[in-house]
Design an enzyme around this catalytic site. Sequence first.
Site, mmCIF file in Angstrom:
data_model
loop_
_atom_site.group_PDB
_atom_site.id
_atom_site.type_symbol
_atom_site.label_atom_id
_atom_site.label_comp_id
_atom_site.label_asym_id
_atom_site.label_seq_id
_atom_site.Cartn_x
_atom_site.Cartn_y
_atom_site.Cartn_z
ATOM 1 N N GLY A 1 0.812 -1.206 0.000
ATOM 2 C CA GLY A 1 0.000 0.000 0.000
ATOM 3 C C GLY A 1 0.846 1.257 0.000
ATOM 4 O O GLY A 1 0.567 2.220 -0.720
ATOM 5 N N TYR A 2 1.903 1.247 0.800
ATOM 6 C CA TYR A 2 2.809 2.388 0.865
ATOM 7 C C TYR A 2 3.508 2.602 -0.474
ATOM 8 O O TYR A 2 3.587 3.729 -0.981
ATOM 9 C CB TYR A 2 3.834 2.156 1.972
ATOM 10 N N ALA A 3 4.012 1.512 -1.064
ATOM 11 C CA ALA A 3 4.704 1.627 -2.344
ATOM 12 C C ALA A 3 3.772 2.167 -3.423
ATOM 13 O O ALA A 3 4.150 3.027 -4.223
ATOM 14 C CB ALA A 3 5.271 0.270 -2.760
#
Length: 255
Positions: free
Chosen positions: A159-161
């Site tokens: 999700g962060y990437a």
Amino acid sequence: MILENFNLDGKVALVTGCKRGIGKAMAVALAEAGADIIGVSATMESEGSAVEKQVRATGRRFKAYACDFSVRKALYSFIEKVKADFSTIDILVNNAGTILRAPAAEHSDEFWDKVKEVNLNAQFVLSREFGKEMIDRGEGKVIFTASLLTFQGGLTVPGYAASKGGIGQLTMALSNEWAGKGLQVNAIAPGYIATDNTQALRDDPERSKAILGRIPAGRWGKPEDFKGPVVFLASAASDYMSGHTMVVDGGWMGR
């Protein structure tokens, strides 16, 4: 003189996620360059925060807000309050972010949705709502905090990437539309910095050793390493620079 181009006297900067770490260092740097600061974080104290004390020590003004950017209604309420309190935002620093770790096969909808909302959706809404007023004035600076994962996939943080990849694209998309209207839109991509977000990595002896072994500078970055880059991107010194993601990583991406 060239140093005059870095002077931010009379400017007002809105810095999100500035209670600690990189955001705090950015807010203090902008104040040291002459800007008054509007600071917001999810748990920001109304008065007496460490960032407020450091900003006020420079002789500049500081106004604090608390807002949970994962809640869209709260975000719009925050924007309404800022517009009521300040007639002009000259510099918008979209630094607020979160990271939730889990392997992709176990990465829940809740993890995915929260990270995307804070790291990407809120950044777009803020940029649109304050950017339209910058367009009306014919000038303004929008600065995003991207990541090495704007360029790489990372591990156990899908999700962060994805959100940080989106920030890189959003930087270019807004620049394409706004550079001709007097705005500069850029991003800063931190490398491995000693902040809350990297605590788990620094606490893992194997990961920490592997990371340091790849960084040519041979050390974890510090929040203070971002003071110069943010002042540059917020000032007249970068008036012909737009759509760029500046990597501040101790040489990591050059390996």
